[in-house]
Design an enzyme around this catalytic site. Structure first.
Site, PDB file in Angstrom:
ATOM      1  N   HIS A  86      98.673 -23.817-116.451  1.00 47.53           N
ATOM      2  CA  HIS A  86      97.943 -24.790-117.265  1.00 47.53           C
ATOM      3  C   HIS A  86      96.420 -24.670-117.094  1.00 47.53           C
ATOM      4  O   HIS A  86      95.676 -24.594-118.076  1.00 47.53           O
ATOM      5  CB  HIS A  86      98.359 -26.219-116.913  1.00 47.53           C
ATOM      6  CG  HIS A  86      99.835 -26.448-117.005  1.00 47.53           C
ATOM      7  ND1 HIS A  86     100.594 -25.974-118.062  1.00 47.53           N
ATOM      8  CD2 HIS A  86     100.702 -27.091-116.195  1.00 47.53           C
ATOM      9  CE1 HIS A  86     101.849 -26.331-117.877  1.00 47.53           C
ATOM     10  NE2 HIS A  86     101.942 -26.999-116.751  1.00 47.53           N
ATOM     11  N   ASP A  97     103.447 -22.835-122.812  1.00 50.02           N
ATOM     12  CA  ASP A  97     102.659 -23.621-121.859  1.00 50.02           C
ATOM     13  C   ASP A  97     102.275 -24.856-122.667  1.00 50.02           C
ATOM     14  O   ASP A  97     101.430 -24.778-123.563  1.00 50.02           O
ATOM     15  CB  ASP A  97     101.406 -22.866-121.405  1.00 50.02           C
ATOM     16  CG  ASP A  97     100.644 -23.660-120.355  1.00 50.02           C
ATOM     17  OD1 ASP A  97     100.573 -24.899-120.498  1.00 50.02           O
ATOM     18  OD2 ASP A  97     100.117 -23.064-119.414  1.00 50.02           O
ATOM     19  N   HIS A  98     102.904 -25.983-122.369  1.00 50.72           N
ATOM     20  CA  HIS A  98     102.750 -27.123-123.290  1.00 50.72           C
ATOM     21  C   HIS A  98     101.311 -27.631-123.339  1.00 50.72           C
ATOM     22  O   HIS A  98     100.942 -28.320-124.285  1.00 50.72           O
ATOM     23  CB  HIS A  98     103.766 -28.230-122.986  1.00 50.72           C
ATOM     24  CG  HIS A  98     103.479 -28.996-121.752  1.00 50.72           C
ATOM     25  ND1 HIS A  98     103.897 -28.578-120.528  1.00 50.72           N
ATOM     26  CD2 HIS A  98     102.816 -30.154-121.553  1.00 50.72           C
ATOM     27  CE1 HIS A  98     103.494 -29.451-119.622  1.00 50.72           C
ATOM     28  NE2 HIS A  98     102.830 -30.415-120.218  1.00 50.72           N
TER      29      HIS A  98
END
Ligand code: NAP
Length: 484
Positions: free
Chosen positions: A240, A177-178
């Site tokens: 996110h 999950d960047h």
């Protein structure tokens, strides 16, 4: 301040889908930046694997173009680019077929770290995992990296987890999950657990509420048919925003270690109360004189998919009882802004009189733009006129605080890839975390699908539907303004 580059061991990194959009825009430019700052070992190799029939030189030419397009001109030179290209190779492999696997295996070296990045559609994850084992490419020390979306509901996430678990141990699986790779997100943990100032106040007694906003200015045009099957809830909230919420709300882990951190995040998700209908707002951007509406962008004139969600969430535990978390995310909003706002309670009694001015502190953690933090503190308004109070920011915009070194702060992808090479899973989602997030999200989405109602319309360039503003107003609170 001099930024430190901590060397990593040499590695073979195979990127399935290494010719795709994500690889060209994010993964390869990120690796290039690590090369530029001297973190890439001389012997490191990056091998793209995709079905396309191309040789090494053609792939290198493709990456050269991608770097010119996606890396800022001042951060690259032809010499640097050519140096980086020497690390690259290409293998033509069909994830669903049997061709190319032996050739790919022949390119891997013994005794080096091996990582396989699945930058392909999730429907290919299981097939690749299986073939990596069948063709003897992966060993018990190899790592696999998987991209979002990790499922579209609990059931599909379980199937994906099961498919990977057949061939890889959880300790080898890195679910990206960047958002977790962003400097500010890690700074949220540094601020909370590296200072004596905040943690004693980090609870319902001192915090009035928390706001999490992820606002985008872009619409869904270009990827409308993909987005129409997803919507803001699946695309942003389940992953996110849930991660940001967990890091904000979790108990202090005993150590900054993968399972210690992930155990605490999981407890937050499990403590989330189910959301009631009146605490959720769904929105969809509508056509304006100069911009297409969602229905045109998605090319589905009957779509009820939400491009905006706002919710009031309650975490049912001792720390947060009575402190709501308001979250919102949407497309085509006024500005691009991702921010967590911790609004502290007002002082219990003002010795300066009721109308002397502001009395509540606010900590804002900005993920974008201008990554950084600011803490609003109350001081005396300068000059004569008695004891008037005013809020001023203690501004910690990284670009200002770190100066030129801020340019070398790795972006999310490059940091996360280096963590994979180091074997550090702290900033990656564990399988049970992802499933818990879907288990919480699923009933909300099912209720929407059952009701089949139109989302509330909002204008492009606005802050979202009126109903979202009302969600806060009815509690005598206000969203922070969306601005860049
Ligand atoms: P893309 O542009 O469509 O690229 C897909 C890549 O996979 C291409 O290199 C393609 O090359 C390769 N590929 C497709 N089928 C294959 C097969 N059977 N065997 C081997 N390789 C195959 O997709 P993308 O946008 O890069 O996205 C990749 C993944 O990342 C997706 O899961 C996406 O949801 C996720 N993601 C993307 C973004 C983004 O910004 N793009 C952001 C977050 C997550 P060939 O056609 O030559 O095989």
């Amino acid at each position: 301040m001099v930024s430190r580059v901590i060397p990593v061991e040499t590695f073979d990194l195979v990127i399935f889908g290494g010719t795709g959009d994500l690889a060209r825009r994010k993964i390869l430019p990120g690796l290039f930046r690590r090369f530029r700052v001297g973190q890439m070992p001389e012997e490191a190799r990056i091998i793209a694997a995709a079905r396309g029939d191309m040789d090494r030189a053609a792939f290198q030419a493709m990456v050269r173009d991608a770097l010119i397009e996606f890396v800022e001109p001042e951060a690259r030179s032809s010499e640097m680019i050519e140096g980086f290209l020497n690390h690259l190779d290409y293998a033509s492999v069909d994830a669903m077929g049997e061709s190319g696997w032996d050739t790919l295996r022949g390119k891997l070296r013994d005794g080096k770290i091996r990582a396989f990045y699945f930058s392909v559609a999730p429907s290919l994850f299981g097939a690749i995992a299986e073939r990596l084992k069948t063709y003897g490419l992966a060993n018990e020390d190899s790592r696999i990296v998987v991209e979002k979306p990790f499922g579209r509901d609990l059931e599909s996430a379980k199937i994906l987890n099961k498919g990977l678990a057949e061939y890889f141990d959880e300790s080898q699986i890195y679910r990206i999950d960047h958002y977790l790779g962003k400097e500010t997100v890690q700074n949220l943990m540094a601020v909370r657990f590296g200072n004596i100032l905040f943690e004693p106040l980090w609870n319902a007694q001192y915090i009035d509420h928390v706001q999490i906003t992820v606002a985008e200015t872009v619409g869904v045009g270009g990827r409308g048919s993909y987005y129409d099957k997803s919507g803001a809830m699946r695309d942003m909230v389940q992953n996110h925003i849930m991660q940001l919420l967990c890091l904000t709300a979790m108990e202090p882990p005993a150590r900054f270690e993968p399972d210690a951190v992930r155990d605490e995040k999981l407890k937050v998700i499990r403590a989330l109360d189910p959301v009631t209908v009146q605490d959720v707002v769904r929105g969809q951007y509508q056509e304006t004189s100069d911009l297409a509406g969602y229905l045109e962008d998605s090319e589905n004139p009957d779509s009820n998919t939400e491009s905006f969600v706002a919710m009031k969430l309650e975490i049912a535990n001792w720390r947060w009882q009575g402190t709501p978390f308001y979250i919102r995310t949407g497309k085509r909003l006024r500005a691009r802004m991702s921010e967590i706002v911790i609004r502290f309670r007002e002082i219990p009694h003002s010795i300066f009189g009721a109308d002397s001015g502001s009395k509540a502190n606010e900590l804002s953690i900005r993920l974008q733009p201008n990554e950084g933090m600011d803490l609003r503190v109350t001081i005396k308004e300068p000059g004569p006129g008695g004891m008037r109070l005013v809020d001023v920011p203690l501004d910690m915009t990284f670009a200002k605080v770190l100066g030129p070194d801020a340019d070398d702060v790795p972006d999310a992808y490059e940091r996360l890839i280096m963590d994979v090479i180091r074997g550090n899973q702290t900033l990656f989602m564990r399988g049970d975390e992802v499933e818990a997030a879907w288990a919480w999200t699923d009933p909300i989405i099912s209720a929407w699908e059952e009701a089949d109602k139109r989302p509330a319309p909002y204008d492009s360039g606005s802050s979202g539907p009126e109903e979202a503003l009302a969600l806060m107003h009815r509690d005598n609170r206000r969203w922070k303004e969306i601005r860049s």
